[in-house]
Design a protein around this motif. Structure first.
Motif, PDB file in Angstrom:
ATOM      1  N   VAL A  59      10.080   0.432  23.450  1.00  0.00           N
ATOM      2  CA  VAL A  59      10.097   1.551  24.399  1.00  0.00           C
ATOM      3  C   VAL A  59      11.527   1.979  24.693  1.00  0.00           C
ATOM      4  N   LEU A  60      12.409   1.015  24.915  1.00  0.00           N
ATOM      5  CA  LEU A  60      13.813   1.359  25.161  1.00  0.00           C
ATOM      6  C   LEU A  60      14.438   2.041  23.941  1.00  0.00           C
ATOM      7  N   PHE A  61      14.108   1.569  22.743  1.00  0.00           N
ATOM      8  CA  PHE A  61      14.623   2.206  21.537  1.00  0.00           C
ATOM      9  C   PHE A  61      14.116   3.640  21.413  1.00  0.00           C
ATOM     10  N   ALA A  62      12.840   3.850  21.705  1.00  0.00           N
ATOM     11  CA  ALA A  62      12.280   5.199  21.618  1.00  0.00           C
ATOM     12  C   ALA A  62      12.956   6.134  22.620  1.00  0.00           C
ATOM     13  N   ILE A  63      13.215   5.645  23.823  1.00  0.00           N
ATOM     14  CA  ILE A  63      13.881   6.471  24.829  1.00  0.00           C
ATOM     15  C   ILE A  63      15.305   6.808  24.386  1.00  0.00           C
ATOM     16  N   SER A  64      16.031   5.808  23.877  1.00  0.00           N
ATOM     17  CA  SER A  64      17.411   6.073  23.461  1.00  0.00           C
ATOM     18  C   SER A  64      17.454   7.026  22.264  1.00  0.00           C
ATOM     19  N   PHE A  65      16.505   6.886  21.325  1.00  0.00           N
ATOM     20  CA  PHE A  65      16.460   7.805  20.183  1.00  0.00           C
ATOM     21  C   PHE A  65      16.145   9.225  20.642  1.00  0.00           C
ATOM     22  N   ALA A  66      15.229   9.367  21.579  1.00  0.00           N
ATOM     23  CA  ALA A  66      14.882  10.698  22.081  1.00  0.00           C
ATOM     24  C   ALA A  66      16.078  11.339  22.793  1.00  0.00           C
ATOM     25  N   LEU A  67      16.803  10.553  23.576  1.00  0.00           N
ATOM     26  CA  LEU A  67      17.987  11.107  24.245  1.00  0.00           C
ATOM     27  C   LEU A  67      19.066  11.498  23.237  1.00  0.00           C
ATOM     28  N   TRP A  68      19.250  10.656  22.194  1.00  0.00           N
ATOM     29  CA  TRP A  68      20.230  11.008  21.165  1.00  0.00           C
ATOM     30  C   TRP A  68      19.812  12.300  20.470  1.00  0.00           C
ATOM     31  N   TRP A  69      18.559  12.435  20.121  1.00  0.00           N
ATOM     32  CA  TRP A  69      18.054  13.637  19.445  1.00  0.00           C
ATOM     33  C   TRP A  69      18.245  14.873  20.317  1.00  0.00           C
ATOM     34  N   TRP A  70      17.970  14.720  21.611  1.00  0.00           N
ATOM     35  CA  TRP A  70      18.073  15.846  22.544  1.00  0.00           C
ATOM     36  C   TRP A  70      19.524  16.312  22.675  1.00  0.00           C
ATOM     37  N   ASN A  71      20.467  15.386  22.703  1.00  0.00           N
ATOM     38  CA  ASN A  71      21.868  15.727  22.949  1.00  0.00           C
ATOM     39  C   ASN A  71      22.668  15.997  21.679  1.00  0.00           C
ATOM     40  N   SER A  72      22.078  15.864  20.509  1.00  0.00           N
ATOM     41  CA  SER A  72      22.865  15.978  19.283  1.00  0.00           C
ATOM     42  C   SER A  72      23.067  17.414  18.826  1.00  0.00           C
ATOM     43  N   GLY A  73      22.501  18.401  19.448  1.00  0.00           N
ATOM     44  CA  GLY A  73      22.765  19.787  19.098  1.00  0.00           C
ATOM     45  C   GLY A  73      21.663  20.388  18.257  1.00  0.00           C
ATOM     46  N   SER A  74      21.966  21.584  17.702  1.00  0.00           N
ATOM     47  CA  SER A  74      20.953  22.320  16.950  1.00  0.00           C
ATOM     48  C   SER A  74      20.810  21.734  15.551  1.00  0.00           C
ATOM     49  N   ARG A  75      19.737  22.089  14.875  1.00  0.00           N
ATOM     50  CA  ARG A  75      19.437  21.557  13.539  1.00  0.00           C
ATOM     51  C   ARG A  75      19.554  22.653  12.461  1.00  0.00           C
ATOM     52  N   ASP A  76      20.328  23.713  12.707  1.00  0.00           N
ATOM     53  CA  ASP A  76      20.479  24.781  11.723  1.00  0.00           C
ATOM     54  C   ASP A  76      21.267  24.263  10.519  1.00  0.00           C
ATOM     55  N   GLU A  77      21.094  24.968   9.363  1.00  0.00           N
ATOM     56  CA  GLU A  77      21.873  24.586   8.198  1.00  0.00           C
ATOM     57  C   GLU A  77      23.354  24.868   8.431  1.00  0.00           C
ATOM     58  N   GLU A  78      23.623  25.955   9.118  1.00  0.00           N
ATOM     59  CA  GLU A  78      25.001  26.310   9.442  1.00  0.00           C
ATOM     60  C   GLU A  78      25.105  26.331  10.967  1.00  0.00           C
ATOM     61  N   PRO A  79      25.349  25.185  11.574  1.00  0.00           N
ATOM     62  CA  PRO A  79      25.258  25.107  13.027  1.00  0.00           C
ATOM     63  C   PRO A  79      26.328  25.895  13.766  1.00  0.00           C
TER      64      PRO A  79
END
Length: 125
Positions: A78-98
């Motif tokens: 559960v802690l790993f899932a929460i940390s992964f979700a926070l990392w995904w949320w804060n890592s920025g956009s997923r465009d090819e040319e960000p």
């Protein structure tokens, strides 16, 4: 407010009011009431461990080692899932040319055309 070291914590009035009194002989001689009989029967059933015929309960067991290990692993997941979700949320956009290309902000636009002065008098018709 805390008591000083030379003062007793409990005064005599408190001790007298907190004493336990034994029931009198008359109180001990009378038969128990309905509530007391029910309480005694319930206590006897609990002491016997049977729980009565209508009230079957599972006995509480000590938690097993496997259950404890499972709970720890579930907590870590559960802690790993929460940390992964926070990392995904804060890592920025997923465009090819960000990053959008930076264009110059100064434009080479021509000067505005000259304005004509408004007539001050209204021509009569």
């Amino acid at each position: 407010m805390a008591a000083d070291f030379d003062e007793p914590v409990f005064d005599d009035d408190f001790v007298k009011s907190a004493t336990f009194t034994e029931p009198s002989a008359r109180e001990r001689a009378r038969p128990p009431g309905r509530r007391e009989r029910r309480r005694d029967r319930r206590a006897a059933r609990r002491a016997a461990g049977s729980g009565g015929l209508r009230f079957r309960r599972r006995r509480r067991r000590e938690p097993s080692h496997r259950l404890a290990v499972f709970q720890v692993l579930a907590g870590i997941l559960v802690l790993f899932a929460i940390s992964f979700a926070l990392w995904w949320w804060n890592s920025g956009s997923r465009d090819e040319e960000p990053v959008q290309p930076i264009v110059p902000t100064i434009t080479n636009s021509p000067a505005p055309p000259p304005t004509t002065a408004a007539p001050t008098e209204i021509p009569e018709v």
